[in-house]
Design a protein around this motif. Structure first.
Motif, PDB file in Angstrom:
ATOM      1  N   LEU A  96       0.857  -1.185   0.000  1.00  0.00           N
ATOM      2  CA  LEU A  96       0.000   0.000   0.000  1.00  0.00           C
ATOM      3  C   LEU A  96       0.891   1.233   0.000  1.00  0.00           C
ATOM      4  O   LEU A  96       1.736   1.389   0.886  1.00  0.00           O
ATOM      5  N   PRO A  97       0.745   2.124  -0.972  1.00  0.00           N
ATOM      6  CA  PRO A  97       1.674   3.256  -1.071  1.00  0.00           C
ATOM      7  C   PRO A  97       1.534   4.285   0.044  1.00  0.00           C
ATOM      8  O   PRO A  97       2.504   4.934   0.413  1.00  0.00           O
ATOM      9  N   SER A  98       0.340   4.455   0.613  1.00  0.00           N
ATOM     10  CA  SER A  98       0.152   5.528   1.599  1.00  0.00           C
ATOM     11  C   SER A  98      -0.685   5.096   2.797  1.00  0.00           C
ATOM     12  O   SER A  98      -1.674   5.746   3.148  1.00  0.00           O
ATOM     13  N   PRO A  99      -0.321   4.005   3.463  1.00  0.00           N
ATOM     14  CA  PRO A  99      -1.099   3.598   4.646  1.00  0.00           C
ATOM     15  C   PRO A  99      -0.563   4.268   5.908  1.00  0.00           C
ATOM     16  O   PRO A  99       0.513   4.860   5.919  1.00  0.00           O
ATOM     17  N   ARG A 100      -1.320   4.169   6.975  1.00  0.00           N
ATOM     18  CA  ARG A 100      -0.798   4.479   8.299  1.00  0.00           C
ATOM     19  C   ARG A 100      -0.550   3.164   9.021  1.00  0.00           C
ATOM     20  O   ARG A 100      -1.207   2.160   8.748  1.00  0.00           O
ATOM     21  N   HIS A 101       0.411   3.182   9.920  1.00  0.00           N
ATOM     22  CA  HIS A 101       0.790   1.995  10.689  1.00  0.00           C
ATOM     23  C   HIS A 101       0.232   2.180  12.097  1.00  0.00           C
ATOM     24  O   HIS A 101       0.748   2.982  12.882  1.00  0.00           O
ATOM     25  N   ILE A 102      -0.813   1.432  12.397  1.00  0.00           N
ATOM     26  CA  ILE A 102      -1.475   1.532  13.705  1.00  0.00           C
ATOM     27  C   ILE A 102      -1.323   0.199  14.430  1.00  0.00           C
ATOM     28  O   ILE A 102      -1.487  -0.867  13.833  1.00  0.00           O
ATOM     29  N   GLU A 103      -1.012   0.263  15.718  1.00  0.00           N
ATOM     30  CA  GLU A 103      -0.893  -0.973  16.480  1.00  0.00           C
ATOM     31  C   GLU A 103      -1.688  -0.873  17.776  1.00  0.00           C
ATOM     32  O   GLU A 103      -1.945   0.227  18.286  1.00  0.00           O
ATOM     33  N   VAL A 104      -2.081  -2.036  18.270  1.00  0.00           N
ATOM     34  CA  VAL A 104      -2.911  -2.111  19.467  1.00  0.00           C
ATOM     35  C   VAL A 104      -2.190  -2.937  20.528  1.00  0.00           C
ATOM     36  O   VAL A 104      -1.729  -4.048  20.254  1.00  0.00           O
ATOM     37  N   GLN A 105      -2.092  -2.383  21.727  1.00  0.00           N
ATOM     38  CA  GLN A 105      -1.494  -3.086  22.863  1.00  0.00           C
ATOM     39  C   GLN A 105      -2.523  -4.015  23.485  1.00  0.00           C
ATOM     40  O   GLN A 105      -3.605  -3.575  23.890  1.00  0.00           O
ATOM     41  N   ILE A 106      -2.224  -5.315  23.548  1.00  0.00           N
ATOM     42  CA  ILE A 106      -3.137  -6.259  24.196  1.00  0.00           C
ATOM     43  C   ILE A 106      -2.449  -6.878  25.410  1.00  0.00           C
ATOM     44  O   ILE A 106      -1.216  -6.864  25.530  1.00  0.00           O
ATOM     45  N   LEU A 152      -5.248  -2.050  25.485  1.00  0.00           N
ATOM     46  CA  LEU A 152      -4.964  -0.787  26.167  1.00  0.00           C
ATOM     47  C   LEU A 152      -4.656   0.288  25.124  1.00  0.00           C
ATOM     48  O   LEU A 152      -3.498   0.638  24.879  1.00  0.00           O
ATOM     49  N   ALA A 153      -5.715   0.733  24.460  1.00  0.00           N
ATOM     50  CA  ALA A 153      -5.619   1.812  23.481  1.00  0.00           C
ATOM     51  C   ALA A 153      -4.763   1.405  22.285  1.00  0.00           C
ATOM     52  O   ALA A 153      -4.449   0.227  22.080  1.00  0.00           O
ATOM     53  N   ASP A 154      -4.409   2.370  21.484  1.00  0.00           N
ATOM     54  CA  ASP A 154      -3.683   2.131  20.241  1.00  0.00           C
ATOM     55  C   ASP A 154      -2.551   3.138  20.109  1.00  0.00           C
ATOM     56  O   ASP A 154      -2.452   4.095  20.882  1.00  0.00           O
ATOM     57  N   ARG A 155      -1.697   2.900  19.130  1.00  0.00           N
ATOM     58  CA  ARG A 155      -0.541   3.768  18.886  1.00  0.00           C
ATOM     59  C   ARG A 155      -0.380   3.968  17.391  1.00  0.00           C
ATOM     60  O   ARG A 155      -0.665   3.065  16.601  1.00  0.00           O
TER      61      ARG A 155
END
Length: 660
Positions: A209-219, A230-233
């Motif tokens: 994907l040329p223009s995605p955002r990288h989002i991660e979730v703390q479990i 516990l929210a996302d980053r």
């Protein structure tokens, strides 16, 4: 006495640097004994002196020390430790190590080996997520790894595609292939890097994907199977596929997307019977659709931003879960307060495509920590940054009531960070925080690449001011010593005329001539023909303050034959040559850093085109391809596969033009 931890009395951290120091802080607060391990060159490292006791586990190469499972277990036995925390990197996601720790009768601070195995292979992880109904990118994660099979899969997916090491992360063994013509070279490089980093050259492919955002979730899961998020980053600001700026919570997400991501992340953990801290990473497309990317079965580098907004200590959670306790909070008890930003300070040469830097840290100063600022580091002034380990030096973590406040606080924290003796990305990080796209949350993982020129280039006004201050500092020193070195300046005294002092510096391969003329409380400086006036100055032993404006202090660090000037947003290293002409060093064939030759792709007599790959170096777990700066014929190659080389040495020789 421990704070409610029953089964652990002494904790060994099977890691080094800032993460070992960070884990020790929580362990000591809980009343646990602490044990460090170290390689031979790390004997005096900060993480070693931060622990109650420490044991050497081998020589410098990580394979002989920090990846040496028998030596680590022997250290645990000798120390009487009853638990091992792996930190991140090294053996943190090695199921065999987890099992070996448990077989030795020790408490493993991490998920069960079966969960590590399930997520350790990105290919297997994608298959499991597919059955769990977690959205996936189009891709190939099959067992058939033949070149033609992978090429056929890439064609079916459609270029551009991403090659990834199935067993790893951190940008290692990862290549973006824009067109079919570059597939073979990328495949070879990704395999070699994956094998070296993870002892496994299995690759997977996915649509790029040329223009995605990288989002991660703390479990987090406890031993009873209860799990929460516990929210996302947001971890979109990356270079070389490695994160440099992270923040929590991820800005600009709708509540629906946020909840859907968190729910999917918990489902991923439930699918593999997870325990402890984990992170599920997603790519978020511009249309709001998210796709599972990978799961990290360990604590993340960026976990402090989650701690700052939730008020929780995730290392303490890990220890309590390992102790058999239930999660401290339920999902509806998790609250988010304010915003947090983290920046990673790396030893690297930003202008040379972020190549790792090595050398001695001549000076290091961080701003004072507070409730709003955490400084996590494993280094001190005088330490040496070697080519054997990851080049991250420190993390700065700032909390604010809003995103804008957190960014402003981080900006001030970076300005207050002063380091000399080694190249870092400190100035680059300041420019990232100033970037309009970043500030307006109009960015993707391509932010750095799209803004490379403005992010990498030095601000000219700041450079001129720093050069002028360097000359005035030299003049002040000479005045204090009642003498002026003959190569620093010509005599400034002239009958009935203003005194003129002349200075010469070398900076980034360029000769800089500076002429200083006093004008009352002001100094007029001519710098290679450009004029700048500097108002009144105040001097201390190691700094210069411009008394005429609001600019912060200039830190002045003299180390060896180099003067480093560190200002609010620029770090400038200057040497004082005693010769008139700088030696030409721009051939492009000198080693850009200390490292190991892992591939030589040419031999004397070969004719090559511009940009052709010539050889590949490996340093700090990353590969760097040396390419031909122009067409020509290879005259000689000075090193072979496996040779260690030092920064700056000639690697090969090449004629000016191809032979006819």
């Amino acid at each position: 006495m421990s704070h409610g931890i029953q089964s652990i009395t002494k904790l060994l951290v099977a890691n080094r640097g800032e993460i070992a120091c960070r884990i020790f802080k929580t362990a000591k607060r809980l009343g646990l004994g602490t044990v460090a391990i170290y390689s031979e060159p790390d004997q005096q490292a900060l993480h070693v002196t931060s622990a109650d006791e420490a044991y050497c586990v081998g020589p410098a190469p990580a394979t002989d020390s920090y990846l040496n499972i028998p030596a680590i277990l022997a250290a645990a036995k000798q120390s009487g430790a009853d638990a091992i925390h792996p930190g991140y990197g090294f053996l943190s996601e090695n199921a065999g190590f987890a099992q070996a720790v448990m077989d030795a009768g020790l408490q493993w601070i991490g998920p069960p080996p079966s969960a590590i195995d399930a997520m350790g292979s990105k290919s297997e992880a994608k298959r499991l997520m597919e059955t769990a109904g977690v959205p996936l990118l189009p891709g190939f994660h099959g067992h058939d790894q033949q070149d033609d099979k992978l090429l056929d899969a890439a064609r079916a997916i459609g270029f551009p595609v991403m090659l990834k090491a199935s067993a790893g992360g951190g940008g290692k063994g990862m290549r973006v292939v824009e067109q079919e013509g570059g597939f073979a070279e990328a495949l070879t490089g990704a395999r070699r890097e994956a094998l070296k980093s993870f002892a496994d050259d299995t690759l997977l492919l996915e649509k790029y994907l040329p223009s995605p955002r990288h989002i991660e979730v703390q479990i987090f899961f406890d031993n009873a199977g209860s799990g929460i998020y516990l929210a996302d980053r947001d971890c979109s600001v990356q270079r070389r596929h490695q994160k440099v700026v992270e923040e929590a919570p991820a800005p600009g997400l709708t509540d629906n997307v946020r909840i859907a991501m968190g729910t999917a992340a918990v489902a991923a953990g439930q699918t593999i019977g997870y325990t402890g801290a984990g992170t599920v990473e997603f790519l978020l497309d511009s249309d709001g659709q998210f796709y599972f990317m990978e799961m990290n079965t360990r604590l993340q580098v960026e976990h402090p931003v989650t701690e700052m907004i939730t008020g929780q200590d995730l290392v303490e959670w890990q220890l309590r879960v390992a102790d058999g306790q239930a999660l401290p909070l339920s999902q509806n008890q998790v609250s988010v307060n304010g915003h947090a930003v983290e920046t990673r300070l790396y030893a690297e040469q930003v202008a040379q495509d972020f190549m790792p830097a090595t050398g001695d840290i001549a000076y290091l100063s961080f701003p004072a920590e507070s409730d709003r600022l955490r400084v996590e580091t494993g280094i001190r002034t005088g330490d040496q940054v070697s080519p054997y380990y990851d080049p991250m030096l420190a993390k700065l973590v700032v909390w604010g009531e809003s995103r804008d406040q957190a960014i402003a606080g981080m900006h001030a924290a970076l300005q207050g960070t002063r380091i000399a003796g080694i190249s870092t990305n400190r100035d680059f990080l300041i420019r990232v925080l100033d970037n309009p796209q970043f500030c307006s949350v109009n960015f993707s993982t391509g932010l750095i690449e799209q803004n490379k020129a403005s992010l990498i280039g030095e601000p000219q006004d700041e450079r001129l001011l720093s050069l002028a201050v360097a000359a005035l500092w030299r003049l002040h020193q000479a005045t204090q010593q009642q003498t002026i070195s003959p190569w620093l300046t010509g005599q400034g005294w002239r009958m009935n005329l203003p005194a003129i002092s002349r200075f010469r510096f070398a900076s980034n391969g360029e000769m800089v001539d500076i002429q200083v003329t006093p004008k009352g409380h002001r100094h007029h400086c001519q710098i290679n023909g450009e004029a700048i006036d500097v108002d009144g100055l105040g001097y201390t032993n190691d700094s210069v303050m411009l008394t005429g404006n609001s600019h912060g202090p200039f830190s002045m660090v003299q180390h060896s034959d180099t003067l480093t000037v560190v200002s609010d947003s620029l770090t400038l290293s200057l040497s004082t040559p005693d010769y008139d002409v700088l030696e030409e060093v721009g051939s492009g064939f000198n080693a850009p850093m200390n490292g190991t030759i892992v591939s030589v792709q040419v031999k004397p007599g070969d004719q090559v085109l511009a940009d052709a790959p010539l050889l590949v170096m490996e340093a700090m777990k990353m590969e760097h391809t040396i390419r031909a700066p122009r067409a020509g014929e290879i005259a000689d190659v000075f090193y072979n596969h496996g040779d260690l080389v030092e920064e700056g040495v000639p690697l090969l020789a090449m004629t000016e033009e191809p032979a006819s």
